[in-house]
Design a protein around this motif. Sequence first.
Motif, PDB file in Angstrom:
ATOM      1  N   ARG A  34       0.838  -1.194   0.000  1.00 45.75           N
ATOM      2  CA  ARG A  34       0.000   0.000   0.000  1.00 45.75           C
ATOM      3  C   ARG A  34       0.875   1.247   0.000  1.00 45.75           C
ATOM      4  N   TYR A  36       0.389   5.159   1.240  1.00 44.01           N
ATOM      5  CA  TYR A  36      -0.464   6.081   1.982  1.00 44.01           C
ATOM      6  C   TYR A  36       0.092   7.493   1.845  1.00 44.01           C
ATOM      7  N   GLN A  38       0.070  11.008   4.032  1.00 41.33           N
ATOM      8  CA  GLN A  38      -0.255  11.540   5.346  1.00 41.33           C
ATOM      9  C   GLN A  38       0.052  13.028   5.387  1.00 41.33           C
ATOM     10  N   ARG A  42      -2.639  14.774  10.374  1.00 41.89           N
ATOM     11  CA  ARG A  42      -3.787  13.944   9.983  1.00 41.89           C
ATOM     12  C   ARG A  42      -3.393  12.472   9.952  1.00 41.89           C
ATOM     13  N   GLY A  43      -4.393  11.619   9.863  1.00 40.87           N
ATOM     14  CA  GLY A  43      -4.124  10.209   9.716  1.00 40.87           C
ATOM     15  C   GLY A  43      -3.776   9.866   8.280  1.00 40.87           C
ATOM     16  N   PRO A  44      -3.064   8.769   8.068  1.00 42.24           N
ATOM     17  CA  PRO A  44      -2.725   8.358   6.694  1.00 42.24           C
ATOM     18  C   PRO A  44      -3.983   8.033   5.896  1.00 42.24           C
ATOM     19  N   SER A  46      -5.188   6.066   2.326  1.00 38.83           N
ATOM     20  CA  SER A  46      -4.721   5.111   1.330  1.00 38.83           C
ATOM     21  C   SER A  46      -4.804   5.699  -0.078  1.00 38.83           C
ATOM     22  N   ILE A  49      -3.489   0.174  -3.361  1.00 37.55           N
ATOM     23  CA  ILE A  49      -3.137  -1.115  -2.785  1.00 37.55           C
ATOM     24  C   ILE A  49      -2.936  -2.099  -3.930  1.00 37.55           C
ATOM     25  N   ILE A  89       3.920   7.106   2.650  1.00 34.05           N
ATOM     26  CA  ILE A  89       4.369   5.935   3.382  1.00 34.05           C
ATOM     27  C   ILE A  89       4.059   4.674   2.592  1.00 34.05           C
ATOM     28  N   PHE A 103       6.078  -1.041   7.941  1.00 35.01           N
ATOM     29  CA  PHE A 103       5.967   0.325   7.448  1.00 35.01           C
ATOM     30  C   PHE A 103       7.323   0.884   7.064  1.00 35.01           C
TER      31      PHE A 103
ATOM     32  N   LEU B  43       5.503   4.767  12.140  1.00 33.32           N
ATOM     33  CA  LEU B  43       4.266   4.070  12.482  1.00 33.32           C
ATOM     34  C   LEU B  43       4.571   2.651  12.949  1.00 33.32           C
ATOM     35  N   PHE B  91      -3.022   6.121  16.475  1.00 28.46           N
ATOM     36  CA  PHE B  91      -4.020   6.011  15.423  1.00 28.46           C
ATOM     37  C   PHE B  91      -4.794   4.710  15.555  1.00 28.46           C
ATOM     38  N   GLU B 101      -7.790  -2.525   2.819  1.00 30.16           N
ATOM     39  CA  GLU B 101      -6.991  -1.360   3.118  1.00 30.16           C
ATOM     40  C   GLU B 101      -7.519  -0.814   4.426  1.00 30.16           C
ATOM     41  N   PHE B 104      -7.785   5.074   8.354  1.00 25.92           N
ATOM     42  CA  PHE B 104      -7.274   5.617   9.601  1.00 25.92           C
ATOM     43  C   PHE B 104      -8.167   6.724  10.151  1.00 25.92           C
ATOM     44  N   GLY B 105      -8.178   6.805  11.481  1.00 25.27           N
ATOM     45  CA  GLY B 105      -8.784   7.945  12.137  1.00 25.27           C
ATOM     46  C   GLY B 105      -7.804   9.112  12.167  1.00 25.27           C
ATOM     47  N   GLN B 106      -8.220  10.191  12.790  1.00 19.96           N
ATOM     48  CA  GLN B 106      -7.395  11.400  12.842  1.00 19.96           C
ATOM     49  C   GLN B 106      -6.310  11.318  13.898  1.00 19.96           C
TER      50      GLN B 106
END
Lengths: 113, 113
Positions: A34, A36, A38, A42-44, A46, A49, A89, A103, B43, B91, B101, B104-106
Motif C-alpha cells: 500500500r 499512503y 499523510q 492527519r491520519g494516513p 490510502s 493497494i 508511506i 511500514f 508508524l 491512530f 486497506e 485511519f482515524g485522525q
Amino acid sequence: KNQVEQSPQSLIILEGKNCTLQCNYTVSPFSNLRWYKQDTGRGPVSLTIMTFSENTKSNGRYTATLDADTKQSSLHITASQLSDSASYICVVSATANAGKSTFGDGTTLTVKP
Amino acid sequence: DARVTQTPRHKVTEMGQEVTMRCQPILGHNTVFWYRQTMMQGLELLAYFRNRAPLDDSGMPKDRFSAEMPDATLATLKIQPSEPRDSAVYFCASGLETPSEAFFGQGTRLTVV
C-alpha cells in the motif's frame, strides 16, 4: 527481518513537476503493498493497494508500480500540486488484512509554487 | 460519510496517570488496528482485532498497555501507568478482510509530562 526502505527521505519539487518515490522491501511472504499519503497532523489516507499479480495501479495523478520479482515499488506523481505536500508511506503486508504490516519511514514531499 | 472516529484528539496527562483512548470503527468493518507514530520510530502496529477478538498484540508493551473491543462499535486503548516515553500520536484504523486497506482515524496526540 522484514524491512521496507523508502527513498528519498525528503524531496522538494516545483509545482507542476513530476516526481517518483521509491520503496524497496524484504517482506516475505508477500500479500500486498500500500501507498499512503499523510498530511501533517492527519491520519494516513490510502492511495493505492496492490497484490502480487498487479504491477500498476492508478489513482488520479498517482500511479504506483510493483515489481514483485525485484521487490520494488514506486509512486509516481504527475503534475504536482501544492496539496501534494505530505509524507508518503509505503506499507507491505505479509497477510491479507493489513496485520503483520511493515511500514517504511516515509518520504516527505514538499511542493513549492 | 463513513470514517473512523477517535477521541480525544489531544490529551495531556501527568506521568503515572491512566489514559484511555477510544475509537469508533467504520460501521461494518470487522478488523480494527491500533498504531503509534513517533518521529523516531514512525508508524508501529500495537494491536489488531478481527471480529472483536484480539489477533495480535505483540507490538504492545504488555505491562502497561491494554486494548479491548467491548462491542463492534468501540475499541479502547489504555495505558496505565503512563510514562513520558508514551508521548506519541495513536491512530486507530479499521478495515475489512481480503483484499483490505485500512482506513485511519485522525489520531489522538498524547503528551505525558
